[in-house]
Design an enzyme around this catalytic site. Structure first.
Site, PDB file in Angstrom:
ATOM      1  N   ASN A   1      -9.872  -1.211  -2.787  1.00  0.00           N
ATOM      2  CA  ASN A   1      -8.468  -0.980  -2.445  1.00  0.00           C
ATOM      3  C   ASN A   1      -7.591  -1.517  -3.579  1.00  0.00           C
ATOM      4  O   ASN A   1      -7.520  -2.722  -3.795  1.00  0.00           O
ATOM      5  CB  ASN A   1      -8.168  -1.702  -1.115  1.00  0.00           C
ATOM      6  CG  ASN A   1      -6.732  -1.524  -0.652  1.00  0.00           C
ATOM      7  OD1 ASN A   1      -5.891  -1.020  -1.390  1.00  0.00           O
ATOM      8  ND2 ASN A   1      -6.460  -1.941   0.570  1.00  0.00           N
TER       9      ASN A   1
ATOM     10  N   CYS B   1       0.813  -1.234   0.000  1.00  0.00           N
ATOM     11  CA  CYS B   1       0.000   0.000   0.000  1.00  0.00           C
ATOM     12  C   CYS B   1       0.836   1.269   0.000  1.00  0.00           C
ATOM     13  O   CYS B   1       0.384   2.320  -0.432  1.00  0.00           O
ATOM     14  CB  CYS B   1      -0.935   0.006   1.207  1.00  0.00           C
ATOM     15  SG  CYS B   1      -1.886  -1.498   1.302  1.00  0.00           S
TER      16      CYS B   1
ATOM     17  N   HIS C   1      -4.129   6.783   0.907  1.00  0.00           N
ATOM     18  CA  HIS C   1      -4.342   5.444   0.352  1.00  0.00           C
ATOM     19  C   HIS C   1      -5.793   5.046   0.626  1.00  0.00           C
ATOM     20  O   HIS C   1      -6.349   5.371   1.670  1.00  0.00           O
ATOM     21  CB  HIS C   1      -3.366   4.468   1.022  1.00  0.00           C
ATOM     22  CG  HIS C   1      -3.688   3.039   0.766  1.00  0.00           C
ATOM     23  ND1 HIS C   1      -3.883   2.545  -0.498  1.00  0.00           N
ATOM     24  CD2 HIS C   1      -3.862   1.998   1.622  1.00  0.00           C
ATOM     25  CE1 HIS C   1      -4.152   1.255  -0.408  1.00  0.00           C
ATOM     26  NE2 HIS C   1      -4.152   0.896   0.861  1.00  0.00           N
TER      27      HIS C   1
HETATM   28  O1  UT7 Z   1      -4.561  -1.610   2.345  1.00  0.00           O
HETATM   29  C1  UT7 Z   1      -3.998  -2.524   3.225  1.00  0.00           C
HETATM   30  C2  UT7 Z   1      -4.364  -2.250   4.600  1.00  0.00           C
HETATM   31  N1  UT7 Z   1      -5.642  -2.812   4.914  1.00  0.00           N
HETATM   32  C3  UT7 Z   1      -6.458  -2.158   5.696  1.00  0.00           C
HETATM   33  O2  UT7 Z   1      -6.162  -1.039   6.081  1.00  0.00           O
HETATM   34  C4  UT7 Z   1      -7.706  -2.838   6.154  1.00  0.00           C
HETATM   35  C5  UT7 Z   1      -7.969  -2.510   7.602  1.00  0.00           C
HETATM   36  N2  UT7 Z   1      -9.115  -3.223   8.165  1.00  0.00           N
HETATM   37  C6  UT7 Z   1     -10.375  -2.935   7.776  1.00  0.00           C
HETATM   38  O3  UT7 Z   1     -10.605  -2.139   6.905  1.00  0.00           O
HETATM   39  C7  UT7 Z   1     -11.496  -3.613   8.532  1.00  0.00           C
HETATM   40  O4  UT7 Z   1     -10.974  -4.267   9.662  1.00  0.00           O
HETATM   41  C8  UT7 Z   1     -12.310  -4.627   7.674  1.00  0.00           C
HETATM   42  C9  UT7 Z   1     -13.133  -3.888   6.646  1.00  0.00           C
HETATM   43  C10 UT7 Z   1     -11.382  -5.601   7.011  1.00  0.00           C
HETATM   44  C11 UT7 Z   1     -13.276  -5.402   8.572  1.00  0.00           C
HETATM   45  O5  UT7 Z   1     -14.120  -4.503   9.279  1.00  0.00           O
HETATM   46  P1  UT7 Z   1     -14.324  -4.654  10.855  1.00  0.00           P
HETATM   47  O6  UT7 Z   1     -15.307  -3.648  11.233  1.00  0.00           O
HETATM   48  O7  UT7 Z   1     -12.960  -4.580  11.487  1.00  0.00           O
HETATM   49  O8  UT7 Z   1     -14.956  -6.073  10.967  1.00  0.00           O
HETATM   50  P2  UT7 Z   1     -14.404  -7.376  11.726  1.00  0.00           P
HETATM   51  O9  UT7 Z   1     -13.221  -7.949  11.027  1.00  0.00           O
HETATM   52  O10 UT7 Z   1     -14.265  -7.067  13.175  1.00  0.00           O
HETATM   53  O11 UT7 Z   1     -15.622  -8.365  11.534  1.00  0.00           O
HETATM   54  C12 UT7 Z   1     -16.913  -8.078  12.036  1.00  0.00           C
HETATM   55  C13 UT7 Z   1     -17.850  -9.201  11.651  1.00  0.00           C
HETATM   56  C14 UT7 Z   1     -17.303 -10.587  11.945  1.00  0.00           C
HETATM   57  O12 UT7 Z   1     -18.370 -11.372  12.389  1.00  0.00           O
HETATM   58  P3  UT7 Z   1     -18.626 -11.616  13.968  1.00  0.00           P
HETATM   59  O13 UT7 Z   1     -17.364 -12.234  14.468  1.00  0.00           O
HETATM   60  O14 UT7 Z   1     -18.858 -10.246  14.537  1.00  0.00           O
HETATM   61  O15 UT7 Z   1     -19.819 -12.503  13.969  1.00  0.00           O
HETATM   62  C15 UT7 Z   1     -16.835 -11.087  10.614  1.00  0.00           C
HETATM   63  O16 UT7 Z   1     -16.876 -12.494  10.506  1.00  0.00           O
HETATM   64  O17 UT7 Z   1     -18.084  -9.169  10.226  1.00  0.00           O
HETATM   65  C16 UT7 Z   1     -17.845 -10.472   9.671  1.00  0.00           C
HETATM   66  N3  UT7 Z   1     -17.361 -10.313   8.304  1.00  0.00           N
HETATM   67  C17 UT7 Z   1     -18.169 -10.169   7.243  1.00  0.00           C
HETATM   68  N4  UT7 Z   1     -19.503 -10.159   7.144  1.00  0.00           N
HETATM   69  C18 UT7 Z   1     -20.027  -9.984   5.925  1.00  0.00           C
HETATM   70  C19 UT7 Z   1     -16.065 -10.241   7.874  1.00  0.00           C
HETATM   71  N5  UT7 Z   1     -16.050 -10.063   6.541  1.00  0.00           N
HETATM   72  C20 UT7 Z   1     -17.336 -10.018   6.135  1.00  0.00           C
HETATM   73  C21 UT7 Z   1     -17.931  -9.851   4.869  1.00  0.00           C
HETATM   74  N6  UT7 Z   1     -19.289  -9.831   4.810  1.00  0.00           N
HETATM   75  N7  UT7 Z   1     -17.229  -9.665   3.746  1.00  0.00           N
END
Ligand code: UT7
Length: 331
Positions: A288, A114, A258
């Site tokens: 992204n 990134c 980014h």
């Molecule tokens: O460019 C490289 C650098 N990358 C980044 O900067 C990414 C940084 N991270 C993020 O942007 C976020 O952490 C994500 C968008 C990846 C995830 O968002 P979050 O609010 O942190 O969600 P989470 O990982 O805590 O997951 C919340 C819930 C989970 O379910 P439970 O455990 O609460 O039941 C996941 O299993 O959302 C679930 N989940 C999804 N649900 C529907 C994870 N991915 C998905 C999905 N669709 N695609």
């Protein structure tokens, strides 16, 4: 005045195929509502057929060269930032050089995910400041779509990434415009937070059937961990580069961050007190695109007339490595 690198031309290229959140919801257990609320992404672009990073880079590079009035044969260096090279080796910079028809211009690949575009900008600026080079093509290009786990197992990562390319031509400037400075950081002790593990030189063989069955050739991320670090490191490195030049967040006319998550960029802007109209956000349309996201967003912003001569442009990124970086440019 001091010699530095100035952005003389920009270009971008996005594949035509639009993949919406609804399209992904047909492939895996996800929803448009979840993706939009958590990331701000509505759609992304995916390549069709046999298209590598250098194929996406070519039209972006040609557009940037045309805008700068520089012929490919006049380049002193090509820097190609990508985590998704066309082939394992040689680097995509060499492939792009051949496609541009500018042998024997040197070509260098940057593997900084990134932050690849900003690491590349720092390298180009250093060569130009040293006086050893005057015209550098810097490209960020990624093809993610051919390497995503489209099953439920990969949904946390696969909904985020898109394909695309952006390019900039940097030339020597001595009129006060150009790159004021860049700050680069890395912390490899946390590389496991976001990585693709295989194929890998430390495995013998580099990849096997079991690894494929386990999905170890797909990207893996601790999303919350990366998110938490991004919202503290990005404001920190922006303040660091601003301080080094006696500037403050209020001096920034345009911030091109980014595009990893709209919520990250909103949080960064809030922390620094930068109003939203001064922050470029286009993740809704492209997802992204890693090393390509900053040059794509910058090229759109310039086309929309969001930068005027003399403006202060700030760019910042955080991602795998872990790496983070920020640059200031006097437009
Ligand atoms: O460019 C490289 C650098 N990358 C980044 O900067 C990414 C940084 N991270 C993020 O942007 C976020 O952490 C994500 C968008 C990846 C995830 O968002 P979050 O609010 O942190 O969600 P989470 O990982 O805590 O997951 C919340 C819930 C989970 O379910 P439970 O455990 O609460 O039941 C996941 O299993 O959302 C679930 N989940 C999804 N649900 C529907 C994870 N991915 C998905 C999905 N669709 N695609």
């Amino acid at each position: 005045m001091r010699r530095r690198a100035r952005i003389a031309g920009l270009g971008r290229h996005l594949p035509e195929r639009v993949v919406t959140n609804a399209d992904l919801a047909r492939l895996m257990d996800t929803s448009d509502a979840w993706i939009r609320a958590r990331t701000g992404i509505r759609e992304r672009r995916w390549v069709e057929g046999e298209v590598g990073a250098s194929d996406l880079a070519l039209p972006a590079a040609r557009e940037a060269l045309k805008a700068a009035g520089v012929r490919p044969t006049e380049l002193d260096l090509i820097i190609f930032a990508t985590l998704s090279p066309d082939i394992t080796f040689p680097g995509s910079g060499c492939l792009l050089q051949a496609k541009l028809g500018c042998a024997t211009v040197p070509a260098l690949d940057v593997r900084n995910q990134c932050t690849g575009f900003l690491y590349g900008l720092a390298v180009a600026d250093a060569f130009i400041r040293a006086g050893t080079m005057s015209r550098v093509l810097l490209v960020g290009a990624e093809v993610h779509s051919t390497g995503l786990d489209l099953s439920d197992r990969g949904r946390d990562v696969s909904v985020l990434f898109g394909d695309g390319a952006g390019a900039a031509v940097l030339v020597a400037s001595e009129d006060g415009s150009g790159v004021l400075g860049t700050r680069l950081h890395a912390d490899g002790s946390e590389h496991e937070l976001l990585m693709i593990e295989a194929p890998a030189s430390r495995h013998h063989p580099r990849i096997d059937h079991a690894m494929i069955d386990e999905g170890r050739h797909y990207p893996r991320m601790d999303g919350r961990g990366v998110f938490r670090r991004a919202v503290s490191r990005v404001p920190e490195v922006l303040r660091e580069v601003l301080d080094a030049h006696g500037l403050a967040p209020a001096d920034i006319d345009l911030l091109v961050p980014h595009q990893a998550n709209r919520r990250i960029n909103d949080a960064v802007a809030r922390k620094l007190g930068i109003p939203e109209e001064r922050v470029v956000q286009n993740i809704d349309r492209y997802g992204n695109t890693t090393a390509a996201s900053i040059p794509i967003a910058l090229s759109e912003a310039v086309e929309e007339g969001r930068l005027r001569s003399g403006d202060l442009l700030a760019m910042a990124a955080f991602g795998a490595g872990l790496t983070w970086a920020a640059s200031l440019v006097r437009w």
